[in-house]
Design a protein around this motif. Structure first.
Motif, PDB file in Angstrom:
ATOM      1  N   PRO A 179       0.818  -1.226   0.000  1.00  0.00           N
ATOM      2  CA  PRO A 179       0.000   0.000   0.000  1.00  0.00           C
ATOM      3  C   PRO A 179       0.847   1.270   0.000  1.00  0.00           C
ATOM      4  CG  PRO A 179      -0.891  -1.587   1.553  1.00  0.00           C
ATOM      5  CD  PRO A 179       0.441  -2.118   1.115  1.00  0.00           C
ATOM      6  N   LEU A 180       1.962   1.263   0.784  1.00  0.00           N
ATOM      7  CA  LEU A 180       2.846   2.425   0.797  1.00  0.00           C
ATOM      8  C   LEU A 180       3.448   2.667  -0.580  1.00  0.00           C
ATOM      9  CD1 LEU A 180       4.842   2.140   4.167  1.00  0.00           C
ATOM     10  CD2 LEU A 180       3.230   3.937   3.497  1.00  0.00           C
ATOM     11  N   ILE A 182       2.211   1.859  -3.484  1.00  0.00           N
ATOM     12  CA  ILE A 182       1.178   2.372  -4.387  1.00  0.00           C
ATOM     13  C   ILE A 182       0.885   3.844  -4.098  1.00  0.00           C
ATOM     14  CG2 ILE A 182      -1.255   2.177  -5.031  1.00  0.00           C
ATOM     15  CD1 ILE A 182      -0.960  -0.876  -4.507  1.00  0.00           C
ATOM     16  N   LEU A 183       0.722   4.185  -2.819  1.00  0.00           N
ATOM     17  CA  LEU A 183       0.420   5.565  -2.457  1.00  0.00           C
ATOM     18  C   LEU A 183       1.555   6.513  -2.843  1.00  0.00           C
ATOM     19  CD1 LEU A 183      -1.254   5.076   1.054  1.00  0.00           C
ATOM     20  CD2 LEU A 183      -2.375   5.789  -1.068  1.00  0.00           C
ATOM     21  N   MET A 184       2.801   6.093  -2.596  1.00  0.00           N
ATOM     22  CA  MET A 184       3.941   6.928  -2.952  1.00  0.00           C
ATOM     23  C   MET A 184       4.046   7.088  -4.461  1.00  0.00           C
ATOM     24  SD  MET A 184       6.831   5.626  -0.225  1.00  0.00           S
ATOM     25  CE  MET A 184       8.103   6.671  -0.944  1.00  0.00           C
ATOM     26  N   SER A 185       3.779   6.024  -5.197  1.00  0.00           N
ATOM     27  CA  SER A 185       3.819   6.096  -6.664  1.00  0.00           C
ATOM     28  C   SER A 185       2.792   7.094  -7.177  1.00  0.00           C
ATOM     29  CB  SER A 185       3.538   4.718  -7.274  1.00  0.00           C
ATOM     30  OG  SER A 185       4.524   3.791  -6.922  1.00  0.00           O
ATOM     31  N   ILE A 186       1.588   7.037  -6.620  1.00  0.00           N
ATOM     32  CA  ILE A 186       0.539   7.967  -7.038  1.00  0.00           C
ATOM     33  C   ILE A 186       0.923   9.402  -6.687  1.00  0.00           C
ATOM     34  CG2 ILE A 186      -1.852   8.678  -6.619  1.00  0.00           C
ATOM     35  CD1 ILE A 186      -2.510   5.692  -6.189  1.00  0.00           C
ATOM     36  N   GLY A 187       1.434   9.588  -5.468  1.00  0.00           N
ATOM     37  CA  GLY A 187       1.807  10.931  -5.027  1.00  0.00           C
ATOM     38  C   GLY A 187       2.896  11.549  -5.875  1.00  0.00           C
ATOM     39  N   SER A 189       3.751  10.663  -8.906  1.00  0.00           N
ATOM     40  CA  SER A 189       3.235  10.823 -10.267  1.00  0.00           C
ATOM     41  C   SER A 189       2.432  12.112 -10.394  1.00  0.00           C
ATOM     42  CB  SER A 189       2.351   9.631 -10.644  1.00  0.00           C
ATOM     43  OG  SER A 189       3.081   8.436 -10.645  1.00  0.00           O
ATOM     44  N   SER A 262      -0.225  -1.827 -13.020  1.00  0.00           N
ATOM     45  CA  SER A 262      -0.513  -0.490 -12.488  1.00  0.00           C
ATOM     46  C   SER A 262       0.753   0.183 -11.974  1.00  0.00           C
ATOM     47  CB  SER A 262      -1.548  -0.580 -11.358  1.00  0.00           C
ATOM     48  OG  SER A 262      -2.779  -1.091 -11.832  1.00  0.00           O
ATOM     49  N   LEU A 319      10.727   4.622  -2.444  1.00  0.00           N
ATOM     50  CA  LEU A 319       9.777   3.832  -3.218  1.00  0.00           C
ATOM     51  C   LEU A 319      10.476   2.679  -3.928  1.00  0.00           C
ATOM     52  CD1 LEU A 319       7.057   3.379  -4.774  1.00  0.00           C
ATOM     53  CD2 LEU A 319       7.846   5.129  -6.371  1.00  0.00           C
TER      54      LEU A 319
END
Length: 470
Positions: A179-180, A182-187, A189, A262, A319
């Motif tokens: 989850p970390l 994924i969240l860091m990747s989104i942030g 990005s 993803s 990440l």
């Protein structure tokens, strides 16, 4: 009743549930290949058209191979050697070949993980301008005792997590790290897309340009998909052996594909638009593969951002550290399982044996940048490049990725398609649910996948000989 030779070993652990398996297998698939190789290939082969071809291959070719391996592990309750041997003793050699792969990959993968750890720490202790300077990366990896320190730290963390067990170690860590990640990747990005000029990179990345479609593009996407999903290295067989027959196998494999794809796409969102913003085009991504992109171009991008550069650099390498760690855990767990199953050892003894091996081999591979810098087996054995163009890391990467893995995958397709027959896998899948992709699986495993794997082997051979460039 099965005889003792086909019964699962008494030390066999299991996931706590379906999502424990999905997160662990996804964590295995999400690794350094997603973070630097996928964005580089996407830029090299035209952005959106590469992305489209890659996704199509994942849901067809990748689906069939992952279903075959995970079902093979669950059906036999064994890691690679035991799985093939249980179903047909004459094909035990395929399990042996598959089992060699993680022992080859883990040491050099951990070395790169050590490099990532160093850069994560550096963004706290060192000015971003210094990290981005010419020669910083080579100054760190060449004949520097510090590399051994970070290699050992990375490996000890990996071994510790695996030593805690399938549930308390691997599963619990992945419940936090995935989850970390994924969240860091989104942030990151989202932030990258706010940079001036980034939207041009986004358009390049997402909008297919069919004029750039080529055979080389398909081969590049096929190779990336093949390696990204952790296929043909015994991991999915091992993880499948921990998977309960009560849970839906097909549903789980589809979720793993979604997670892995993803994260790869998010890596593209982070790197390609940021490179356009900082450098005016995607040329930096297109011309720097592997470590050159991760440790050379991206620090330059972070440095160009200004005051937020060091923080963004630290978050990015944290990440990547998470991604590298989760993949290395799966590789080391597979080594441990192979030793435990093959020699009927306790899990603790198998972890100790695996740990001694990967630490020793990791130090040996690292010496390819130190006391053994003069060694170039790629040139000596295969005639590739000029003398000292390659190091030991390149040699082991070539042996595992270019030679062993395609061969293991091809033999697995032949084994499932024509020796034990697809029905053996279909029956295993249907123990827990309907098999919606049954027809696709049969066509891919018997006809399409073997042909594509032969094409991969031939193309990489021609690439090595300098006839074509992939």
């Amino acid at each position: 009743m099965a005889d003792n030779t086909s019964s699962p070993a008494p030390i066999r652990s299991s996931w706590s549930g379906k999502w424990g398996f999905i997160l662990a297998a996804s964590a295995s698939a999400v690794g350094l290949g997603n973070m630097w190789r996928f964005p580089y290939l996407a830029a090299k082969y035209g952005g959106g058209i590469f992305l489209l071809v890659y996704v199509v291959l994942v849901v067809t070719f990748g689906f069939a191979l992952m279903m075959a391996e995970t079902a093979l592990g669950r059906k036999t309750g064994q890691s690679a050697i035991g799985a093939f041997s249980t179903l047909n003793k004459k094909w035990k050699f395929v399990g042996i070949l598959a089992s060699i792969v993680p022992f080859v990959i883990t040491p050099y993968y951990a070395l790169i993980g050590g490099w990532v750890t160093k850069y994560m720490v550096a963004y706290i202790t060192t000015p971003a301008s210094e990290i981005a300077s010419d020669g910083y990366f080579t100054g760190f990896i060449l004949q520097n005792p510090e590399t051994y320190f970070y290699l050992i730290i990375f490996l000890l963390l990996t071994i510790l997590i695996v030593a805690l067990g399938v549930n308390k170690g691997i599963e619990n860590v992945n419940r936090v790290l995935m989850p970390l990640l994924i969240l860091m990747s989104i942030g990151i990005s989202i932030y990258a897309l706010t940079l001036p000029g980034a939207l041009s990179g986004l358009a390049f990345y997402l909008i297919p340009d069919f004029s750039k479609f080529s055979v080389e593009l398909v081969l590049g996407a096929l190779g990336q998909m093949f390696y990204s999903l952790s296929l043909a290295m015994g991991i999915m067989i091992t993880y499948g052996s921990y998977f309960s027959r009560e849970h839906d196998l097909e549903h789980s494999v589809r979720r793993i594909e979604i997670f892995d794809t993803s994260i790869a796409m998010l890596a593209g969102f982070m790197i390609i638009p940021a490179s356009f913003a900082a450098l005016g085009s995607g040329e930096a991504v297109m011309t720097h593969a592997g470590p050159g992109l991760m440790f050379g171009v991206l620090p330059t991008v972070f440095n160009s951002i200004g005051a937020l550069g060091p923080m963004l650099g630290f978050l990015f390498f944290m990440l990547v550290f998470f991604a590298a760690m989760t993949s290395c855990i799966s590789l080391f767990e597979t080594c441990t399982s192979i030793i435990a199953d093959g020699f009927k050892l306790s899990r603790k003894t198998a972890i100790l044996a695996s740990g001694i091996f990967v630490v020793a081999m990791g130090i040996f591979v690292n010496m390819g940048y130190d006391n053994l810098l003069w060694m170039d087996p790629m040139h000596s054995l295969f005639g590739m490049g000029e003398y000292q163009d390659f190091q030991l890391l390149d040699f082991f990467d070539f042996i595992s990725n270019t030679i062993l893995m395609p061969i293991v995958a091809l033999l697995t397709c032949i084994f499932i398609g024509y020796i034990v027959k697809p029905q053996a896998i279909i029956d295993e899948v249907k123990l827990s649910s309907a098999f919606k992709g049954e027809k696709l699986f049969v066509v891919m495993i018997k006809y399409v996948a073997p042909v594509l794997l032969v094409v991969i082997l031939i193309s990489y051979t021609l690439n090595t000989a300098g006839v074509i460039t992939i």
